[in-house]
Design a protein around this motif. Structure first.
Motif, PDB file in Angstrom:
ATOM      1  N   ILE A   5       6.023  -0.995  -6.970  1.00  0.00           N
ATOM      2  CA  ILE A   5       5.035  -1.089  -5.899  1.00  0.00           C
ATOM      3  C   ILE A   5       3.695  -0.695  -6.509  1.00  0.00           C
ATOM      4  CG2 ILE A   5       4.287  -0.114  -3.693  1.00  0.00           C
ATOM      5  CD1 ILE A   5       7.293   0.374  -3.078  1.00  0.00           C
ATOM      6  N   LEU A   8      -0.453  -0.529  -3.188  1.00  0.00           N
ATOM      7  CA  LEU A   8      -0.077  -1.102  -1.897  1.00  0.00           C
ATOM      8  C   LEU A   8      -0.887  -0.489  -0.762  1.00  0.00           C
ATOM      9  CD1 LEU A   8       2.253  -3.179  -1.226  1.00  0.00           C
ATOM     10  CD2 LEU A   8       3.391  -1.271  -0.127  1.00  0.00           C
ATOM     11  N   THR A   9      -1.434  -1.354   0.087  1.00  0.00           N
ATOM     12  CA  THR A   9      -2.135  -0.935   1.302  1.00  0.00           C
ATOM     13  C   THR A   9      -1.528  -1.664   2.487  1.00  0.00           C
ATOM     14  OG1 THR A   9      -4.217  -0.419   0.184  1.00  0.00           O
ATOM     15  CG2 THR A   9      -4.349  -0.940   2.521  1.00  0.00           C
ATOM     16  N   VAL A  10      -1.249  -0.919   3.552  1.00  0.00           N
ATOM     17  CA  VAL A  10      -0.692  -1.477   4.777  1.00  0.00           C
ATOM     18  C   VAL A  10      -1.577  -1.067   5.946  1.00  0.00           C
ATOM     19  CG1 VAL A  10       1.298  -1.540   6.328  1.00  0.00           C
ATOM     20  CG2 VAL A  10       1.655  -1.337   3.862  1.00  0.00           C
ATOM     21  N   ASP A  20      -3.343   2.288  -1.124  1.00  0.00           N
ATOM     22  CA  ASP A  20      -3.350   2.161  -2.590  1.00  0.00           C
ATOM     23  C   ASP A  20      -2.251   2.983  -3.264  1.00  0.00           C
ATOM     24  OD1 ASP A  20      -5.645   0.449  -2.622  1.00  0.00           O
ATOM     25  OD2 ASP A  20      -6.910   2.203  -2.303  1.00  0.00           O
ATOM     26  N   SER A  22       1.118   3.485  -5.465  1.00  0.00           N
ATOM     27  CA  SER A  22       1.882   2.874  -6.557  1.00  0.00           C
ATOM     28  C   SER A  22       3.062   3.767  -6.911  1.00  0.00           C
ATOM     29  CB  SER A  22       1.003   2.693  -7.796  1.00  0.00           C
ATOM     30  OG  SER A  22      -0.073   1.822  -7.552  1.00  0.00           O
ATOM     31  N   LEU A  44       5.544   2.286   4.144  1.00  0.00           N
ATOM     32  CA  LEU A  44       5.603   1.857   2.743  1.00  0.00           C
ATOM     33  C   LEU A  44       6.886   1.100   2.457  1.00  0.00           C
ATOM     34  CD1 LEU A  44       4.478   1.975  -0.187  1.00  0.00           C
ATOM     35  CD2 LEU A  44       5.691   4.146  -0.430  1.00  0.00           C
ATOM     36  N   ALA A  48       7.571  -2.951   1.688  1.00  0.00           N
ATOM     37  CA  ALA A  48       8.274  -3.401   0.488  1.00  0.00           C
ATOM     38  C   ALA A  48       9.447  -4.297   0.836  1.00  0.00           C
ATOM     39  CB  ALA A  48       8.746  -2.192  -0.319  1.00  0.00           C
ATOM     40  N   VAL A  54       1.858  -6.644   3.877  1.00  0.00           N
ATOM     41  CA  VAL A  54       1.097  -5.985   2.819  1.00  0.00           C
ATOM     42  C   VAL A  54      -0.317  -6.539   2.841  1.00  0.00           C
ATOM     43  CG1 VAL A  54       0.850  -5.658   0.329  1.00  0.00           C
ATOM     44  CG2 VAL A  54       3.138  -5.613   1.378  1.00  0.00           C
ATOM     45  N   GLY A  57      -2.353  -5.256  -2.698  1.00  0.00           N
ATOM     46  CA  GLY A  57      -1.377  -4.816  -3.673  1.00  0.00           C
ATOM     47  C   GLY A  57      -0.180  -5.758  -3.743  1.00  0.00           C
ATOM     48  N   VAL A  59       4.395  -6.105  -4.623  1.00  0.00           N
ATOM     49  CA  VAL A  59       5.731  -5.563  -4.858  1.00  0.00           C
ATOM     50  C   VAL A  59       6.443  -6.519  -5.806  1.00  0.00           C
ATOM     51  CG1 VAL A  59       7.892  -4.785  -3.829  1.00  0.00           C
ATOM     52  CG2 VAL A  59       5.764  -4.619  -2.508  1.00  0.00           C
ATOM     53  N   THR A  67       6.048  -9.871  -2.799  1.00  0.00           N
ATOM     54  CA  THR A  67       5.076  -9.395  -1.811  1.00  0.00           C
ATOM     55  C   THR A  67       5.015 -10.334  -0.618  1.00  0.00           C
ATOM     56  OG1 THR A  67       3.758  -8.627  -3.688  1.00  0.00           O
ATOM     57  CG2 THR A  67       2.721  -8.568  -1.516  1.00  0.00           C
TER      58      THR A  67
END
Length: 234
Positions: A5, A8-10, A20, A22, A44, A48, A54, A57, A59, A67
Motif C-alpha cells: 500500500i 494511500l488516501t481515502v 498518504d 504506506s 485503510l 485495499a 482510493v 495512491g 495497492v 487499486t
C-alpha cells in the motif's frame, strides 16, 4: 513478493480519513495496524480490498496493480478481506456459506472445504445449520473460513476479536498465526494492542488517518511512551 500500500488516501464525503499511508506485508509475515477508534484503520483495509474508493495512491499485490478493482477481482488476485462485524451470508447454511466463498476455485473445492473443517471442527458439526443462528464466535469462524477457502496469498483481518470472549479470540488468533506460518501474508487490525504486538512481525500506528509509527513490535513493547505518543498524539 508483497502486498504493498503506497501513499494511500481515502475520502469519506470529501473528508480525508486515510492520509498518504504506506505499508506492506510479505508472505508469511504479519503486519499489525493499531490505533484509537476513528484512526482510519478499517477504512485503510476496506480501500485495499476494493470496498472503499482510493482517492490517491495505489495497492499492489506481487507487482500487480489492484487499486480500485472490484472486490471479486481483488480476491481473484489473491487478497481476501475479513471485514469487521462477522460478515457472512446469514440465511444460508454454514456449508453453503463456504461453498459460495470457494466458488471461484477452478478445482479442489472439496479438499479445501475438508481442510477448512479440520481447522474449525466446530463448524464441521454445524454444516447444515443456518449461519445466522450461530453464536458470535462461530459466525466469526465462518467469516474467517470465507477467506480460507479462497486460498489467498494475503488476508486482511479487521477486528476479529470485537465483542468476543477471550477464549474465542485466542482460538482465532491461533488460526491467524498458523496461516502466517504456512506462508500467508496478513494485515491485522486489532483492538487489543498487546495481542497485536505479540502476533505481529511489524506494526503501524495510525492516528487521525496518518501514520505515526512504523517499526518492530519489540520497540513499542519496551518503550510504552512511544506507543502512547503515536497512539494518542503528542
Amino acid at each position: 513478493m508483497s502486498l504493498t500500500i503506497n501513499d494511500l488516501t481515502v475520502l469519506i464525503a470529501t473528508k480525508p480519513v486515510v492520509k498518504d499511508v504506506s505499508l506492506s506485508v510479505a508472505p508469511g509475515k504479519v503486519t499489525a495496524i493499531i490505533g484509537a477508534n476513528g484512526a482510519g484503520k478499517s477504512e485503510l483495509v476496506l480501500a485495499a480490498a476494493g470496498m472503499l474508493h482510493v482517492s490517491k495512491g495505489f495497492v499492489h499485490v506481487d507487482g500487480q496493480d489492484i487499486t480500485n478493482e472490484k472486490p471479486e477481482a481483488i480476491r481473484h488476485a489473491g487478497v481476501a478481506a475479513v471485514p469487521e462485524g462477522h460478515r457472512i451470508l446469514p440465511n444460508l447454511s454454514v456449508d453453503d456459506n463456504l461453498r459460495a466463498a470457494g466458488s471461484m476455485l477452478a478445482t479442489g473445492l472439496v479438499e479445501t472445504l475438508d481442510k477448512t473443517y479440520t481447522i474449525f471442527p466446530e463448524l464441521a458439526k454445524r454444516k447444515s445449520q443456518i449461519a445466522g443462528t450461530l453464536s458470535g464466535g462461530q459466525q466469526q469462524m465462518v467469516a474467517l473460513s470465507h477467506a480460507l477457502v479462497s486460498q489467498p496469498k494475503y488476508v486482511l483481518l479487521d477486528e476479529m476479536s470485537l465483542g468476543l470472549a477471550p477464549l474465542i479470540v485466542k482460538r482465532l488468533m491461533g488460526v491467524a498465526k498458523d496461516m502466517a506460518t504456512a506462508g500467508t501474508g496478513i494485515i491485522l487490525i486489532e483492538q487489543f494492542t498487546e495481542l497485536a504486538l505479540d502476533l505481529a512481525d511489524y506494526v503501524c500506528v495510525l492516528n487521525d488517518g496518518e501514520m505515526h509509527f512504523s517499526g518492530v513490535p519489540s520497540l513499542l513493547q519496551s518503550h510504552p511512551e512511544i506507543l502512547k505518543e503515536a497512539y494518542f498524539g503528542s
